[in-house]
Design an enzyme around this catalytic site. Structure first.
Site, PDB file in Angstrom:
ATOM      1  N   GLU A  69      30.109  52.184  54.787  1.00 18.15           N
ATOM      2  CA  GLU A  69      29.616  51.780  56.101  1.00 18.15           C
ATOM      3  C   GLU A  69      28.095  51.689  56.063  1.00 18.15           C
ATOM      4  O   GLU A  69      27.417  52.625  55.649  1.00 18.15           O
ATOM      5  CB  GLU A  69      30.055  52.781  57.167  1.00 18.15           C
ATOM      6  CG  GLU A  69      29.601  52.416  58.561  1.00 18.15           C
ATOM      7  CD  GLU A  69      30.217  53.300  59.637  1.00 18.15           C
ATOM      8  OE1 GLU A  69      29.587  53.426  60.703  1.00 18.15           O
ATOM      9  OE2 GLU A  69      31.299  53.863  59.419  1.00 18.15           O
ATOM     10  N   GLU A  74      31.253  58.017  69.644  1.00 18.08           N
ATOM     11  CA  GLU A  74      31.750  56.715  69.207  1.00 18.08           C
ATOM     12  C   GLU A  74      33.220  56.771  68.790  1.00 18.08           C
ATOM     13  O   GLU A  74      33.636  56.183  67.800  1.00 18.08           O
ATOM     14  CB  GLU A  74      30.887  56.176  68.062  1.00 18.08           C
ATOM     15  CG  GLU A  74      29.438  55.944  68.466  1.00 18.08           C
ATOM     16  CD  GLU A  74      28.583  55.339  67.368  1.00 18.08           C
ATOM     17  OE1 GLU A  74      27.633  54.616  67.707  1.00 18.08           O
ATOM     18  OE2 GLU A  74      28.859  55.608  66.184  1.00 18.08           O
ATOM     19  N   ARG A 125      26.320  66.846  64.119  1.00 21.78           N
ATOM     20  CA  ARG A 125      25.427  65.734  64.479  1.00 21.78           C
ATOM     21  C   ARG A 125      25.280  65.627  65.999  1.00 21.78           C
ATOM     22  O   ARG A 125      26.263  65.749  66.743  1.00 21.78           O
ATOM     23  CB  ARG A 125      25.939  64.426  63.894  1.00 21.78           C
ATOM     24  CG  ARG A 125      25.912  64.406  62.376  1.00 21.78           C
ATOM     25  CD  ARG A 125      26.416  63.093  61.802  1.00 21.78           C
ATOM     26  NE  ARG A 125      25.404  62.065  61.789  1.00 21.78           N
ATOM     27  CZ  ARG A 125      25.515  60.898  62.399  1.00 21.78           C
ATOM     28  NH1 ARG A 125      26.575  60.609  63.127  1.00 21.78           N
ATOM     29  NH2 ARG A 125      24.556  59.994  62.305  1.00 21.78           N
ATOM     30  N   ARG A 161      20.935  55.574  77.452  1.00 21.75           N
ATOM     31  CA  ARG A 161      21.406  56.128  76.175  1.00 21.75           C
ATOM     32  C   ARG A 161      20.367  57.039  75.521  1.00 21.75           C
ATOM     33  O   ARG A 161      20.716  58.041  74.876  1.00 21.75           O
ATOM     34  CB  ARG A 161      21.775  54.980  75.244  1.00 21.75           C
ATOM     35  CG  ARG A 161      22.075  55.369  73.812  1.00 21.75           C
ATOM     36  CD  ARG A 161      22.629  54.180  73.057  1.00 21.75           C
ATOM     37  NE  ARG A 161      22.602  54.390  71.623  1.00 21.75           N
ATOM     38  CZ  ARG A 161      23.123  53.555  70.736  1.00 21.75           C
ATOM     39  NH1 ARG A 161      23.717  52.445  71.149  1.00 21.75           N
ATOM     40  NH2 ARG A 161      23.060  53.797  69.440  1.00 21.75           N
ATOM     41  N   LYS A 203      19.020  62.731  64.966  1.00 18.36           N
ATOM     42  CA  LYS A 203      18.330  61.524  64.517  1.00 18.36           C
ATOM     43  C   LYS A 203      16.865  61.583  64.943  1.00 18.36           C
ATOM     44  O   LYS A 203      16.544  62.074  66.023  1.00 18.36           O
ATOM     45  CB  LYS A 203      18.990  60.276  65.094  1.00 18.36           C
ATOM     46  CG  LYS A 203      20.353  59.982  64.495  1.00 18.36           C
ATOM     47  CD  LYS A 203      20.869  58.617  64.910  1.00 18.36           C
ATOM     48  CE  LYS A 203      22.205  58.322  64.242  1.00 18.36           C
ATOM     49  NZ  LYS A 203      22.677  56.948  64.492  1.00 18.36           N
ATOM     50  N   ASP A 219      18.765  54.686  67.644  1.00 22.75           N
ATOM     51  CA  ASP A 219      19.587  54.510  66.443  1.00 22.75           C
ATOM     52  C   ASP A 219      18.796  53.858  65.320  1.00 22.75           C
ATOM     53  O   ASP A 219      19.072  52.724  64.944  1.00 22.75           O
ATOM     54  CB  ASP A 219      20.824  53.666  66.786  1.00 22.75           C
ATOM     55  CG  ASP A 219      21.882  53.703  65.686  1.00 22.75           C
ATOM     56  OD1 ASP A 219      21.767  54.539  64.775  1.00 22.75           O
ATOM     57  OD2 ASP A 219      22.820  52.900  65.755  1.00 22.75           O
ATOM     58  N   GLU A 229      17.397  63.830  60.934  1.00 22.80           N
ATOM     59  CA  GLU A 229      18.118  62.811  60.184  1.00 22.80           C
ATOM     60  C   GLU A 229      17.344  61.498  60.190  1.00 22.80           C
ATOM     61  O   GLU A 229      16.961  60.984  61.244  1.00 22.80           O
ATOM     62  CB  GLU A 229      19.504  62.613  60.805  1.00 22.80           C
ATOM     63  CG  GLU A 229      20.388  61.612  60.084  1.00 22.80           C
ATOM     64  CD  GLU A 229      21.758  61.501  60.721  1.00 22.80           C
ATOM     65  OE1 GLU A 229      22.530  62.470  60.632  1.00 22.80           O
ATOM     66  OE2 GLU A 229      22.058  60.455  61.334  1.00 22.80           O
ATOM     67  N   GLU A 245      19.840  49.726  57.778  1.00 19.14           N
ATOM     68  CA  GLU A 245      20.722  49.076  58.747  1.00 19.14           C
ATOM     69  C   GLU A 245      19.965  48.154  59.693  1.00 19.14           C
ATOM     70  O   GLU A 245      20.363  47.016  59.930  1.00 19.14           O
ATOM     71  CB  GLU A 245      21.488  50.136  59.533  1.00 19.14           C
ATOM     72  CG  GLU A 245      22.407  49.564  60.595  1.00 19.14           C
ATOM     73  CD  GLU A 245      23.165  50.640  61.358  1.00 19.14           C
ATOM     74  OE1 GLU A 245      23.930  50.284  62.277  1.00 19.14           O
ATOM     75  OE2 GLU A 245      22.986  51.847  61.049  1.00 19.14           O
ATOM     76  N   TRP A 275      27.010  49.201  74.959  1.00 19.34           N
ATOM     77  CA  TRP A 275      26.394  50.126  74.010  1.00 19.34           C
ATOM     78  C   TRP A 275      25.078  50.737  74.495  1.00 19.34           C
ATOM     79  O   TRP A 275      24.531  51.627  73.852  1.00 19.34           O
ATOM     80  CB  TRP A 275      26.169  49.421  72.666  1.00 19.34           C
ATOM     81  CG  TRP A 275      27.463  49.111  71.992  1.00 19.34           C
ATOM     82  CD1 TRP A 275      28.150  47.936  72.046  1.00 19.34           C
ATOM     83  CD2 TRP A 275      28.256  49.992  71.197  1.00 19.34           C
ATOM     84  NE1 TRP A 275      29.315  48.030  71.321  1.00 19.34           N
ATOM     85  CE2 TRP A 275      29.405  49.283  70.787  1.00 19.34           C
ATOM     86  CE3 TRP A 275      28.104  51.319  70.772  1.00 19.34           C
ATOM     87  CZ2 TRP A 275      30.400  49.856  69.991  1.00 19.34           C
ATOM     88  CZ3 TRP A 275      29.096  51.882  69.975  1.00 19.34           C
ATOM     89  CH2 TRP A 275      30.224  51.159  69.595  1.00 19.34           C
TER      90      TRP A 275
END
Length: 660
Positions: free
Chosen positions: A151, A277, A310, A327, A351, A356, A378, A384, A522
């Site tokens: 992924e 998710e 996480r 978010r 994170k 993201d 993280e 990505e 999202w």
């Protein structure tokens, strides 16, 4: 017996450990003292270098020998990973308390090269600032119908798994561990945090496959971790519940964990993505994240293991019309009330930004807001949202900014991350390890910054260049700096402006789509309209996100007049004519940066082309081909973004350039 150096399959790039990097050691006389499994690894490395370059290595020889290098166990007070290095009387001496320290000391000498054997060198103590320096592999055991074998993987298949089975190429896994140890990484989670049905079984009947991987990584001091499903007692144990307060569930985890440690005595622990998710978690039973994490922490505690829980938890079914939902607020809202409730061996993995892994985000306000909880920060080495290893985007400067940021007075992010630094790996089965040969610099830089978060990123990049291209002439070194040093900011210029983020193609996230996620569930919006662009996250008028920071950041981010330009659209919805601190309007900044970004990619491509006579042909050709794609994609970004905002705003480019 010395442990042989792993042999790479033919055609696989040696990355930052080519044989020539060991020339300075291999041509000299070395003494190795001490006995421990990792000392045999050190012995093997030196013996192979001496075989190539004509030197000599001895074990436990007399004090009076004329040695150029002494690598010895026995120093106290350095911990298992620390080492000291001194040069006096013509001998360079590295001493360590433990085998890992001696291994890291050896690679320190490799980095120094011939300089390690010149003049005198005062005694230096080297210890990692962070005890855990880990890579999370988002590798699937079985090929996922959407995400594939890895992924968000941009470097070919998995190093560990191949279409439902263990890959079995353990020599390459051991070579991977060697690369990681050479930059200071000491832990690897070998499967995806999104744990599907096949991956779940690694915990029980397939633990032997994980043990084989652990055995390949162990000679280089790498602890193996495993991502597990919170629903494992139901999926694997056929229990009716995974309730963390249910005694039967706790017993099941205790028994399974005991069997894991029987198979892998030095197992590091679990990584968990829960209630995020679509992944199952404690919310189904009315329990908290602390309840869930503490369940696994209790199972791991007798063996010294750790659970990494996480904090990437948010509502991914938002109504885009509801501007009160944000978010970015989610991690802070979920976890700050739980501060102090997590077990000592539970680590909250956060994170670095609140969204993201965008090319530009503020540092997450959760970091520094839970002082009674162990935090791991993280990062994402796999690119990505930063070009997917088809674009050159060296992330060292961004990570350094994050790690030096002070969320509260006194402590930086690097000092706050008592639970360690973690990155999503960018390595795979590609012959160049990372797909794009220059993306190796991101993996190396992560390891070195995890060891020393205050290190200068350009200094670290210089290390990578010197190791990867031993003896590189100045023209090559300068050329590599020219194409890498500013590449993150170049990427930022031609993609989403001023911190607003996303604007990518949905699903695969490569290439531009300004409204791709704008009307989606999202929560990744830019709210561009005819009057302006950006998300109002102020306390006075917006979502209140800016108030999640302590002072002075909450005050700085609250007003468009004080908010840093590079984050303006993350925190505020402003008119296109809003004047930035640079003196430009927002709309002109958008136009200018997107034209500049394309020009900078074109110039980097020209610089790389000029290095053809200094770089191995296969490596040079791969990078040159990828630069063609990067330039094509940068132009696409420029044209789509500029055209979109010209049509929204109706404001022309003051320089009269063509906007499609």
């Amino acid at each position: 017996m010395p442990l042989p150096v792993p042999v790479l399959p033919e055609g696989v790039d040696p990355a930052w450990l080519p044989p020539a990097a060991f020339r300075a050691i291999g041509g000299r006389r070395t003494l190795i003292r001490g006995s421990a499994p990792l000392v045999e690894t050190v012995h093997g490395e030196v013996a192979e270098a001496c075989r190539r370059f004509g030197g000599r290595v001895e074990r436990d020889g007399p004090d009076g020998g004329a040695y150029d290098l002494v690598l010895a166990l026995g120093a106290g007070g350095l911990g298992d990973e620390g080492f000291s290095c001194v040069r006096e009387g013509g001998t360079t001496t590295v001493t360590a308390s433990g085998g890992r320290g001696l291994l890291y000391g050896l690679f320190h000498v490799v980095r120094l090269g011939a300089d390690a054997f010149r003049g005198e060198r005062a005694r230096e103590i080297h210890r990692p600032a962070l005890a855990l320096r880990m890579l999370d592999h988002w590798d699937n055991v079985a090929v996922h119908p959407v995400m594939g074998q890895v992924e968000r993987g941009y470097a070919g298949g998995s190093l560990f798994w191949d279409d439902g089975r263990a890959r079995g190429d353990l020599e390459r896994v051991r070579a991977y561990g060697r690369l990681l140890a050479a930059c200071g990484i000491n832990a690897v989670a070998v499967n995806n945090v999104n744990v599907h049905a096949t991956e779940a079984r690694l915990l029980t009947d397939r633990i032997g496959e994980v043990a084989e991987i652990a055995g390949a990584l162990r000679p280089y001091g790498i602890h193996t971790h495993l991502s597990v499903s919170f629903a494992a007692p139901v999926v694997l144990g056929r229990l009716s519940s995974a309730d963390p307060l249910d005694g039967a569930v706790r017993d099941w985890w205790a028994q399974v964990t005991r069997r894991v440690y029987e198979a892998i005595p030095d197992f590091g622990g679990y990584v968990v993505k829960a209630d995020s998710e679509g992944q199952p978690g404690p919310f189904a039973y009315g329990r908290s994240h602390a309840d869930g994490a503490n369940l696994l922490a209790a199972a791991l505690e007798p063996f010294g293991g750790t659970v990494h829980w996480r904090a990437f938890v948010y509502d991914h079914h938002q109504d885009w019309r509801d501007r009160t939902t944000d978010r970015a607020r989610a991690a802070h809202d979920h976890f700050v009330p739980l501060d102090g409730e997590f077990a000592a061996n539970a680590v909250l993995q956060v994170k670095h930004g609140p969204m993201d892994f965008q090319a530009r985000e503020p540092v997450s306000p959760l970091i520094g807001a839970v002082p009674r909880t162990r935090l791991a920060v993280e990062l994402q080495a796999t690119q990505e949202y930063t070009g997917q290893q088809r674009h050159v985007c060296w992330l060292g400067p961004m990570w350094s900014e994050v790690l030096r940021f002070r969320p509260a007075p006194g402590a930086t992010v690097g000092e706050t991350a008592r639970g360690g630094l973690v990155a999503v790996s960018n390595a795979g089965a590609d012959p160049f390890w990372t797909g794009h040969p220059l993306a190796q610099a991101n993996l190396y830089t992560f390891g070195r910054l995890a060891w020393r978060p205050d290190a200068g990123p350009r200094e670290v990049l210089g290390e990578w260049i010197a190791l990867t291209f031993p003896g590189a002439p100045a023209r090559l070194s300068e050329g590599l700096h020219a194409v890498l040093d500013g590449s993150w900011r170049t990427y930022e210029k031609y993609t989403a402006p001023l911190g607003v983020g996303f604007m990518v193609q949905p699903g695969h996230h490569y290439g531009p789509s300004v409204d791709g996620y704008e009307y989606s569930p999202w929560g990744t919006y830019h709210f561009a309209d005819r009057d302006g662009v950006g998300v109002d996250r102020s306390v006075a008028r917006g979502t209140g996100y800016a108030g999640q920071y302590g002072k002075p950041w909450s005050e700085l981010y609250e007003s468009p007049g004080t908010c840093p330009d590079e984050l303006l659209l993350f925190f505020h919805h402003v008119p296109y004519g809003h004047v930035l601190k640079s003196g430009k309007t927002v709309i002109q900044h958008i136009y200018d940066t997107h034209f500049e970004g394309v020009e900078e990619v074109a110039e980097a491509s020209r610089v790389w082309a000029g290095l053809a006579d200094l770089v191995e042909p296969g490596r040079h050709a791969r990078v040159a081909e990828l630069y063609e794609e990067q330039l094509r994609c940068a132009r696409e970004w420029r044209d789509q973004i500029n055209s979109y905002f010209f049509r929204k705003s109706g404001v022309p480019d003051t320089r009269g350039r063509r906007i499609h």
